[in-house]
Write a protein that holds these residues in place. Structure first.
Motif, PDB file in Angstrom:
ATOM      1  N   PHE A  36     -67.789 -47.103  -1.224  1.00  0.00           N
ATOM      2  CA  PHE A  36     -66.792 -47.429  -2.248  1.00  0.00           C
ATOM      3  C   PHE A  36     -67.445 -47.699  -3.600  1.00  0.00           C
ATOM      4  N   LYS A  37     -68.595 -48.350  -3.584  1.00  0.00           N
ATOM      5  CA  LYS A  37     -69.311 -48.606  -4.828  1.00  0.00           C
ATOM      6  C   LYS A  37     -69.643 -47.304  -5.539  1.00  0.00           C
ATOM      7  N   ALA A  38     -70.013 -46.282  -4.778  1.00  0.00           N
ATOM      8  CA  ALA A  38     -70.338 -44.984  -5.365  1.00  0.00           C
ATOM      9  C   ALA A  38     -69.134 -44.335  -6.027  1.00  0.00           C
ATOM     10  N   GLN A  39     -67.929 -44.724  -5.605  1.00  0.00           N
ATOM     11  CA  GLN A  39     -66.702 -44.203  -6.202  1.00  0.00           C
ATOM     12  C   GLN A  39     -66.226 -45.065  -7.376  1.00  0.00           C
ATOM     13  N   GLY A  40     -66.979 -46.134  -7.666  1.00  0.00           N
ATOM     14  CA  GLY A  40     -66.552 -47.061  -8.702  1.00  0.00           C
ATOM     15  C   GLY A  40     -65.450 -47.991  -8.249  1.00  0.00           C
ATOM     16  N   LEU A  41     -65.353 -48.210  -6.931  1.00  0.00           N
ATOM     17  CA  LEU A  41     -64.303 -49.052  -6.360  1.00  0.00           C
ATOM     18  C   LEU A  41     -64.919 -50.268  -5.680  1.00  0.00           C
ATOM     19  N   PRO A  42     -64.218 -51.388  -5.679  1.00  0.00           N
ATOM     20  CA  PRO A  42     -64.721 -52.578  -4.985  1.00  0.00           C
ATOM     21  C   PRO A  42     -64.438 -52.497  -3.488  1.00  0.00           C
ATOM     22  N   ASP A  43     -65.239 -53.200  -2.705  1.00  0.00           N
ATOM     23  CA  ASP A  43     -64.986 -53.266  -1.265  1.00  0.00           C
ATOM     24  C   ASP A  43     -63.657 -53.926  -0.952  1.00  0.00           C
ATOM     25  N   SER A  44     -63.122 -54.667  -1.923  1.00  0.00           N
ATOM     26  CA  SER A  44     -61.863 -55.377  -1.696  1.00  0.00           C
ATOM     27  C   SER A  44     -60.672 -54.438  -1.577  1.00  0.00           C
ATOM     28  N   ILE A  45     -60.915 -53.125  -1.663  1.00  0.00           N
ATOM     29  CA  ILE A  45     -59.852 -52.156  -1.407  1.00  0.00           C
ATOM     30  C   ILE A  45     -59.292 -52.344  -0.003  1.00  0.00           C
ATOM     31  N   PHE A  46     -60.125 -52.888   0.914  1.00  0.00           N
ATOM     32  CA  PHE A  46     -59.685 -53.303   2.241  1.00  0.00           C
ATOM     33  C   PHE A  46     -60.026 -54.779   2.418  1.00  0.00           C
ATOM     34  N   PRO A  47     -59.281 -55.501   3.255  1.00  0.00           N
ATOM     35  CA  PRO A  47     -59.652 -56.903   3.512  1.00  0.00           C
ATOM     36  C   PRO A  47     -60.987 -56.978   4.245  1.00  0.00           C
ATOM     37  N   ASP A  48     -61.665 -58.102   4.087  1.00  0.00           N
ATOM     38  CA  ASP A  48     -62.979 -58.276   4.715  1.00  0.00           C
ATOM     39  C   ASP A  48     -62.937 -58.044   6.218  1.00  0.00           C
ATOM     40  N   THR A  49     -61.832 -58.432   6.831  1.00  0.00           N
ATOM     41  CA  THR A  49     -61.721 -58.325   8.287  1.00  0.00           C
ATOM     42  C   THR A  49     -61.626 -56.876   8.759  1.00  0.00           C
ATOM     43  N   ALA A  50     -61.411 -55.923   7.833  1.00  0.00           N
ATOM     44  CA  ALA A  50     -61.269 -54.511   8.233  1.00  0.00           C
ATOM     45  C   ALA A  50     -62.609 -53.820   8.423  1.00  0.00           C
ATOM     46  N   TYR A  51     -63.690 -54.430   7.918  1.00  0.00           N
ATOM     47  CA  TYR A  51     -64.987 -53.751   7.888  1.00  0.00           C
ATOM     48  C   TYR A  51     -65.818 -54.032   9.129  1.00  0.00           C
ATOM     49  N   ILE A  52     -66.593 -53.004   9.536  1.00  0.00           N
ATOM     50  CA  ILE A  52     -67.702 -53.206  10.460  1.00  0.00           C
ATOM     51  C   ILE A  52     -68.967 -52.686   9.773  1.00  0.00           C
ATOM     52  N   SER A  53     -70.109 -52.980  10.335  1.00  0.00           N
ATOM     53  CA  SER A  53     -71.365 -52.540   9.737  1.00  0.00           C
ATOM     54  C   SER A  53     -71.690 -51.109  10.153  1.00  0.00           C
ATOM     55  N   ALA A  54     -72.575 -50.482   9.370  1.00  0.00           N
ATOM     56  CA  ALA A  54     -73.054 -49.144   9.751  1.00  0.00           C
ATOM     57  C   ALA A  54     -73.779 -49.194  11.090  1.00  0.00           C
ATOM     58  N   ASP A  55     -74.515 -50.280  11.350  1.00  0.00           N
ATOM     59  CA  ASP A  55     -75.205 -50.425  12.636  1.00  0.00           C
ATOM     60  C   ASP A  55     -74.205 -50.412  13.789  1.00  0.00           C
ATOM     61  N   ALA A  56     -73.126 -51.187  13.644  1.00  0.00           N
ATOM     62  CA  ALA A  56     -72.127 -51.260  14.711  1.00  0.00           C
ATOM     63  C   ALA A  56     -71.463 -49.907  14.919  1.00  0.00           C
ATOM     64  N   LEU A  57     -71.167 -49.222  13.833  1.00  0.00           N
ATOM     65  CA  LEU A  57     -70.527 -47.910  13.943  1.00  0.00           C
ATOM     66  C   LEU A  57     -71.411 -46.926  14.692  1.00  0.00           C
ATOM     67  N   VAL A  58     -72.659 -46.797  14.255  1.00  0.00           N
ATOM     68  CA  VAL A  58     -73.550 -45.792  14.836  1.00  0.00           C
ATOM     69  C   VAL A  58     -73.868 -46.122  16.287  1.00  0.00           C
ATOM     70  N   ASP A  59     -74.087 -47.387  16.591  1.00  0.00           N
ATOM     71  CA  ASP A  59     -74.365 -47.757  17.984  1.00  0.00           C
ATOM     72  C   ASP A  59     -73.181 -47.408  18.885  1.00  0.00           C
ATOM     73  N   ALA A  60     -71.976 -47.652  18.398  1.00  0.00           N
ATOM     74  CA  ALA A  60     -70.789 -47.303  19.185  1.00  0.00           C
ATOM     75  C   ALA A  60     -70.650 -45.788  19.317  1.00  0.00           C
ATOM     76  N   ALA A  61     -70.907 -45.067  18.225  1.00  0.00           N
ATOM     77  CA  ALA A  61     -70.783 -43.607  18.260  1.00  0.00           C
ATOM     78  C   ALA A  61     -71.789 -42.991  19.223  1.00  0.00           C
ATOM     79  N   LEU A  62     -73.012 -43.495  19.225  1.00  0.00           N
ATOM     80  CA  LEU A  62     -74.020 -42.970  20.144  1.00  0.00           C
ATOM     81  C   LEU A  62     -73.699 -43.337  21.589  1.00  0.00           C
ATOM     82  N   ALA A  63     -73.120 -44.515  21.785  1.00  0.00           N
ATOM     83  CA  ALA A  63     -72.682 -44.886  23.138  1.00  0.00           C
ATOM     84  C   ALA A  63     -71.579 -43.945  23.601  1.00  0.00           C
TER      85      ALA A  63
END
Length: 263
Positions: free
Chosen positions: A191-218
């Motif tokens: 989002f930063k690369a688009q000039g947008l704040p992370d607040s476009i979604f609530p904090d509770t909506a986010y997961i980390s890249a680590d969590a995403l990739v570990d789940a995807a590989l699983a």
């Protein structure tokens, strides 16, 4: 590179999801070919992974929205078949289309759709030589979510999902694994690369890249074709699939709905 495990290629590897995939695949023993636009980030990542895991890491500084850069990587995949391709490179071009403009939308299509398509086909041709391999295409939950601020982005991710699912049907009888990953909001620089704040979604909506990739590989290890790491209820996916199949069955019934025949 002569590692019996083979070579894994990661596009968009300089940060976020791509850098995490690079780390996890290196930990599994793959040599790496990392592709991104930022030479300094790639060099730093390559040095760390090589030292930490003892694998060979090659980098290519390319802009895959550029036809000549794309052709260079595509030719490499044809000439030197790899074991894994992670098609992660992508851009958002987020915001009202009138503000972002046609050029930004076209650049998105070249990267999110054209590059992903050509690289997928090049990797699959190489997999055909060995009879096996893994293709992972990063889509998005917005493949199911038309967005007033992301018309081309959501459209491109719907393409990635349908393209990948069609390939899965085509290669169903092979040992080639093909996976579509559908992230929701991820804590990266997207989002930063688009000039947008992370607040476009609530904090509770986010997961980390680590969590995403570990789940995807699983999910890949379990043989999943579609992995949605934040989908808690598998029954919801079953419902979506059931409705999709029912829709396709009805619209191929060979008759026009009564509501369109009324005078």
């Amino acid at each position: 590179m002569s590692n019996p495990q083979g070579v894994a290629v990661v596009t968009g590897a300089s940060s976020g999801i791509g850098a995490t995939y690079a780390d996890r695949l290196a930990a599994q023993g793959y040599d790496l070919l990392l592709v991104a636009r930022r030479a300094d980030r790639l060099a730093e990542l390559a040095a760390r992974l090589s030292a930490q895991y003892g694998v060979q890491v090659e980098t290519l500084v390319l802009d895959l929205a550029n036809a000549s850069d794309l052709a260079r990587l595509e030719a490499r995949l044809h000439a030197e078949p790899v074991a894994v391709l992670i098609n992660n490179a992508g851009v958002g071009a987020l915001g009202p289309t009138a503000a972002t403009g046609a050029d930004a939308q076209e650049a998105l299509i070249r990267l999110n759709i054209v590059a992903l398509t050509r690289l997928s086909l090049a990797a699959l041709a190489g997999f055909g030589t060995s009879g096996e391999g893994a293709l992972v295409n990063i889509a998005s939950v917005l493949a199911y979510g038309p967005s007033a601020g992301g018309a081309s982005y959501s459209g491109s991710k719907a393409y990635v999902l349908n393209f990948t699912r069609s390939l899965q049907q085509e290669y169903a009888d092979s040992r080639i694994r093909i996976q579509a990953v559908l992230p929701g909001p991820i804590r990266t620089e997207f989002f930063k690369a688009q000039g947008l704040p992370d607040s476009i979604f609530p904090d509770t909506a986010y997961i980390s890249a680590d969590a995403l990739v570990d789940a995807a590989l699983a999910g890949l290890a379990k043989g999943e074709q579609i992995t949605v790491p934040t989908l808690v209820s598998p029954a919801l996916w079953d419902d979506i699939e059931g409705k999709r199949l029912a829709f396709l069955g009805e619209v191929t019934g060979g008759r026009v709905a009564e509501r369109y025949l009324q005078t």
